[in-house]
Design an enzyme around this catalytic site. Sequence first.
Site, short mmCIF file in Angstrom:
data_model
loop_
_atom_site.label_atom_id
_atom_site.label_comp_id
_atom_site.label_asym_id
_atom_site.label_seq_id
_atom_site.Cartn_x
_atom_site.Cartn_y
_atom_site.Cartn_z
N TYR A 144 0.85 -1.19 0.00
CA TYR A 144 0.00 0.00 0.00
C TYR A 144 0.88 1.24 0.00
CZ TYR A 144 -3.43 3.48 1.62
OH TYR A 144 -4.25 4.59 1.75
N ASP A 238 9.21 2.83 -0.11
CA ASP A 238 8.15 3.46 0.67
C ASP A 238 8.37 3.06 2.13
OD1 ASP A 238 5.96 4.27 2.04
OD2 ASP A 238 4.48 3.37 0.68
N LYS A 266 4.21 8.88 8.99
CA LYS A 266 3.97 8.29 10.31
C LYS A 266 5.00 8.77 11.35
CE LYS A 266 0.90 5.02 8.35
NZ LYS A 266 0.86 4.16 7.19
C1 LIG Z 1 0.21 4.63 5.81
C2 LIG Z 1 0.98 4.38 4.58
C3 LIG Z 1 0.93 5.24 3.47
C4 LIG Z 1 -0.02 6.39 3.39
O1 LIG Z 1 0.22 7.34 4.37
P1 LIG Z 1 -1.01 8.31 4.79
O2 LIG Z 1 -0.35 9.28 5.73
O3 LIG Z 1 -2.04 7.45 5.41
O4 LIG Z 1 -1.49 8.97 3.55
C5 LIG Z 1 1.79 5.01 2.43
N1 LIG Z 1 2.63 3.96 2.44
C6 LIG Z 1 2.69 3.10 3.47
C7 LIG Z 1 3.67 1.98 3.44
C8 LIG Z 1 1.85 3.27 4.56
O5 LIG Z 1 1.86 2.37 5.55
#
Ligand SMILES: *Cc1c(COP(=O)(O)O)cnc(C)c1O
Length: 419
Positions: A144, A238, A266
């Site tokens: 994701y 990511d 995060k």
């Molecule tokens: C949470 C997440 C996102 C998206 O971040 P948001 O702040 O919710 O838009 C993208 N990549 C990974 C791996 C994530 O866990």
Amino acid sequence: MNTEKSRALFEEARKYIPGGVNSPVRAFGAVGQTPRFMEYAKGAYLYDADGNKLLDYVGSWGPAILGHAHPEVVEAVRDACLRGLTFGAPTELETELAKQIVEAVPAVEQVRLVSSGTEACMSAIRVARGYTGREKIVKFRGCYHGHSDGLLVKAGSGLLTGSVPDSAGVPKGYAETTLLAEFNDWGSVEALFSAHSDIAAVMVEPVAANMGVVPPEPGFLEGLREITKRHGALLIFDEVITGFRVSYGGAGSYYNVLPDLVCLGKIVGGGMPLAAYGGLREIMQTVAPLGPVYQAGTLSGNPVAVTAGITTLDILKNHPEIYNQLEQMGAVLEQALRAKGLTVNRVGSLLTAFFTDGPVRSYGDALRADTDRYARFFAHMLEHDIYVAPSQFEAMFLSADHGEDVIRRTVDVIEAMEL
Ligand SMILES: *Cc1c(COP(=O)(O)O)cnc(C)c1O
């Protein structure tokens, strides 16, 4: 457990907010329960509207690595608020956070601050396209990267063809520019490069954590590094979850593989809406105002959010023992879950107990998990005031406040479970 007030609040919220929540997983749909409405949080605990004290293994989905409402972070944020909430002009604070990120994350020489992980990933892809002059992106099934159009895709008719939208409202044309590969199978990536000459970048969660936790097998990340280099494409890590969590330098540092671009979110915002993307200077120079890739944000680099980030990173950097404790406590939890016959994937303080036989090394493996049994596990834990992710396909997150006592109590509850 009394949940009367949460139920009433959920009912009221549903009148004004679609599904009553501002992010779908919070609705508890996958486990068939009513979400708890929170009032405050401290350390390892959440306190809900009915006065229940819940031991938290969600950690706001990753940011809360220091535990909730860490006094130093809260104090710094309060001071920042008193100086103004937003200026729409640069501050020294932004340079300070950028410098901390550059010093921590090996592949990052320059960094741009944004407001969400979605934005970071979307922007990194635009940079990769602008830099290479190519259009296609490779992502992995089950990973994701936020909810931007081109990243909400599922497999199309053939393995080597483009994808189709995985959400209403995503244009077919966007989905087609995203090619899907299998996590832990670099051969599937090689096959895509053989079939397509216009791949700008391969984007991957170096430790997959959005299909449940799936660590990279030895050689996988190295393989991606080698293939992308050979084909003139960029490698994007990511690290929105893994950054500052699997180690202070993130997964790139932990596995010693250097990508070209890194997305952070995060933890880097210390609990505030802040994220970042960065990479090699030569690549980041394509971003406006220096280069032709446009990207902007009214609240980007917001002084309050940046202050939360700076303070959080400072604490993590000055207390490397936090990572040792996260590793040790994670290992104890892993053992307890394994003893129940579950398949446990863990990297440090990120773990998932899969209700399935055999190893989980891909999205296909994860999908074989018994989600009904997971829902019973979730209910058992919540019954004992322990708040785990309301879905099999998410991680459990530990924080610095998950010390021995907290873990021991969790292990007792796990041991008592009959599924
Ligand atoms: C949470 C997440 C996102 C998206 O971040 P948001 O702040 O919710 O838009 C993208 N990549 C990974 C791996 C994530 O866990």
